[in-house]
Design a protein around this motif. Structure first.
Motif, PDB file in Angstrom:
ATOM      1  N   GLY A 187      29.631  17.867 -87.715  1.00  0.00           N
ATOM      2  CA  GLY A 187      28.657  17.648 -86.644  1.00  0.00           C
ATOM      3  C   GLY A 187      28.131  16.224 -86.632  1.00  0.00           C
ATOM      4  O   GLY A 187      27.962  15.607 -85.567  1.00  0.00           O
ATOM      5  N   VAL A 188      27.862  15.681 -87.829  1.00  0.00           N
ATOM      6  CA  VAL A 188      27.397  14.299 -87.938  1.00  0.00           C
ATOM      7  C   VAL A 188      28.474  13.339 -87.439  1.00  0.00           C
ATOM      8  O   VAL A 188      28.196  12.359 -86.736  1.00  0.00           O
ATOM      9  N   LYS A 189      29.715  13.636 -87.783  1.00  0.00           N
ATOM     10  CA  LYS A 189      30.842  12.806 -87.319  1.00  0.00           C
ATOM     11  C   LYS A 189      30.841  12.690 -85.803  1.00  0.00           C
ATOM     12  O   LYS A 189      31.193  11.634 -85.246  1.00  0.00           O
ATOM     13  N   HIS A 190      30.403  13.764 -85.130  1.00  0.00           N
ATOM     14  CA  HIS A 190      30.436  13.771 -83.665  1.00  0.00           C
ATOM     15  C   HIS A 190      29.064  13.556 -83.041  1.00  0.00           C
ATOM     16  O   HIS A 190      28.846  13.905 -81.880  1.00  0.00           O
ATOM     17  N   GLY A 191      28.109  12.979 -83.820  1.00  0.00           N
ATOM     18  CA  GLY A 191      26.894  12.466 -83.220  1.00  0.00           C
ATOM     19  C   GLY A 191      25.594  13.179 -83.532  1.00  0.00           C
ATOM     20  O   GLY A 191      24.526  12.683 -83.178  1.00  0.00           O
ATOM     21  N   LEU A 192      25.622  14.339 -84.179  1.00  0.00           N
ATOM     22  CA  LEU A 192      24.377  15.022 -84.515  1.00  0.00           C
ATOM     23  C   LEU A 192      23.762  14.415 -85.769  1.00  0.00           C
ATOM     24  O   LEU A 192      24.470  13.878 -86.625  1.00  0.00           O
ATOM     25  N   ASP A 193      22.445  14.517 -85.903  1.00  0.00           N
ATOM     26  CA  ASP A 193      21.842  14.126 -87.174  1.00  0.00           C
ATOM     27  C   ASP A 193      22.076  15.248 -88.189  1.00  0.00           C
ATOM     28  O   ASP A 193      22.305  16.401 -87.829  1.00  0.00           O
ATOM     29  N   LYS A 194      22.018  14.901 -89.499  1.00  0.00           N
ATOM     30  CA  LYS A 194      22.432  15.838 -90.550  1.00  0.00           C
ATOM     31  C   LYS A 194      21.547  17.086 -90.572  1.00  0.00           C
ATOM     32  O   LYS A 194      22.041  18.204 -90.756  1.00  0.00           O
ATOM     33  N   ALA A 195      20.243  16.929 -90.390  1.00  0.00           N
ATOM     34  CA  ALA A 195      19.342  18.079 -90.456  1.00  0.00           C
ATOM     35  C   ALA A 195      19.648  19.074 -89.341  1.00  0.00           C
ATOM     36  O   ALA A 195      19.706  20.291 -89.564  1.00  0.00           O
ATOM     37  N   THR A 196      19.859  18.560 -88.142  1.00  0.00           N
ATOM     38  CA  THR A 196      20.162  19.437 -87.002  1.00  0.00           C
ATOM     39  C   THR A 196      21.513  20.118 -87.206  1.00  0.00           C
ATOM     40  O   THR A 196      21.655  21.326 -86.990  1.00  0.00           O
ATOM     41  N   ALA A 197      22.501  19.359 -87.623  1.00  0.00           N
ATOM     42  CA  ALA A 197      23.837  19.917 -87.828  1.00  0.00           C
ATOM     43  C   ALA A 197      23.824  20.984 -88.923  1.00  0.00           C
ATOM     44  O   ALA A 197      24.481  22.025 -88.802  1.00  0.00           O
ATOM     45  N   THR A 198      23.057  20.751 -89.987  1.00  0.00           N
ATOM     46  CA  THR A 198      22.966  21.731 -91.081  1.00  0.00           C
ATOM     47  C   THR A 198      22.303  23.015 -90.600  1.00  0.00           C
ATOM     48  O   THR A 198      22.753  24.124 -90.929  1.00  0.00           O
ATOM     49  N   LYS A 199      21.232  22.890 -89.834  1.00  0.00           N
ATOM     50  CA  LYS A 199      20.541  24.066 -89.305  1.00  0.00           C
ATOM     51  C   LYS A 199      21.481  24.895 -88.419  1.00  0.00           C
ATOM     52  O   LYS A 199      21.533  26.131 -88.517  1.00  0.00           O
TER      53      LYS A 199
END
Length: 264
Positions: A187-199
């Motif tokens: 998700g981070v690779k494609h633009g999300l921040d890590k906290a949002t992608a983890t959630k």
């Protein structure tokens, strides 16, 4: 029921935390001792538990003694408190690699419930294997099962399958965390921040697991329900399998079991 803990490491504390959160056991009914005084005494004080001065004091005070020590000292520790384990008292052991027959050789006909929990008991979502020896009464087994049903699910598992259970339930939280982190990093690779992608990844994993448990379908049938012909999900699944996803999971479980059995 007064419960004593000999050993208060990560898994022991996870069980205590789970019972405290679910109000299964009152704080004042816990008696704990560990070789690591600087660690267990502050933990006991913070949670209103009795920190006692010795393993023998635990066995004297408790109705049920939970053995939560390293395998290399478990039999020695249990023998050292055996005199305090008088009629009506029984033992729960979470020690890996020591069979009920080994305990019988060391301490005779002491009632013992062998368990294999996982760390999710801390939040009431654990998975625990159970097996009792011949000296354990039906009432004692039922009491033990009730304790662990309060902090997750339980299953009676033959001792020969404890190593497999340990891989599928005991070690697997780490593997699931690994999967969630990998999804989040994508998700981070494609633009999300890590906290949002983890959630997002964690909630999707949680919901998917609940769907498997609630459904009468096997997981592959549920996969078909999500996969439209020629769609994005099928493309992703094929790419994962081309990279060896299923094979790597099975190899990971194989390696875990081999290590448990001393073959690796």
């Amino acid at each position: 029921m007064k419960i004593g803990f000999i050993g208060a490491g990560n898994m022991g504390r996870a069980i205590i935390d789970g019972w405290l959160k679910t109000k299964t056991v009152a704080p004042a009914d816990f008696y704990i001792h560990s070789a690591h005084q600087a660690s267990y005494e502050p933990y006991a004080q913070a949670n209103g538990l009795h920190a006692v001065a010795s393993n023998l004091a635990v066995a004297e005070a408790a109705d049920v003694v939970v053995l939560a020590v390293k395998p290399n000292i478990a039999l020695h520790v249990l023998k050292s408190v055996q005199t305090a384990l008088t009629a009506g008292k029984w033992v729960i052991t979470m020690v890996s690699g020591i069979d009920l027959a080994d305990y019988a050789d060391a301490v005779g006909d002491l009632p013992i419930l062998r368990i294999m929990p996982n760390v999710n008991v801390a939040i009431g979502a654990g998975m625990t294997a159970l097996i009792g020896n011949a000296a354990l009464t039906a009432d004692q087994y039922a009491a033990g099962q009730k304790l662990f049903d309060a902090i997750g699910e339980t299953s009676e598992v033959a001792e020969k399958d404890f190593s497999t259970f340990s891989a599928l339930a005991g070690s697997s939280p780490a593997y699931v965390y690994f999967f969630i982190d990998a999804m989040a990093r994508a998700g981070v690779k494609h633009g999300l921040d890590k906290a949002t992608a983890t959630k997002i990844a964690a909630q999707a994993t949680l919901g998917s697991a609940k769907m498997v448990l609630a459904s009468d379908k096997v997981p592959f049938e549920l996969i078909d329900q999500v996969s439209s012909p020629g769609g994005t999900t099928v493309a992703g699944l094929l790419a994962m399998e081309e990279a060896g996803f299923m094979t790597s999971v099975v190899k990971g479980i194989d390696a875990t079991i081999a290590k448990e059995l001393g073959d690796a």
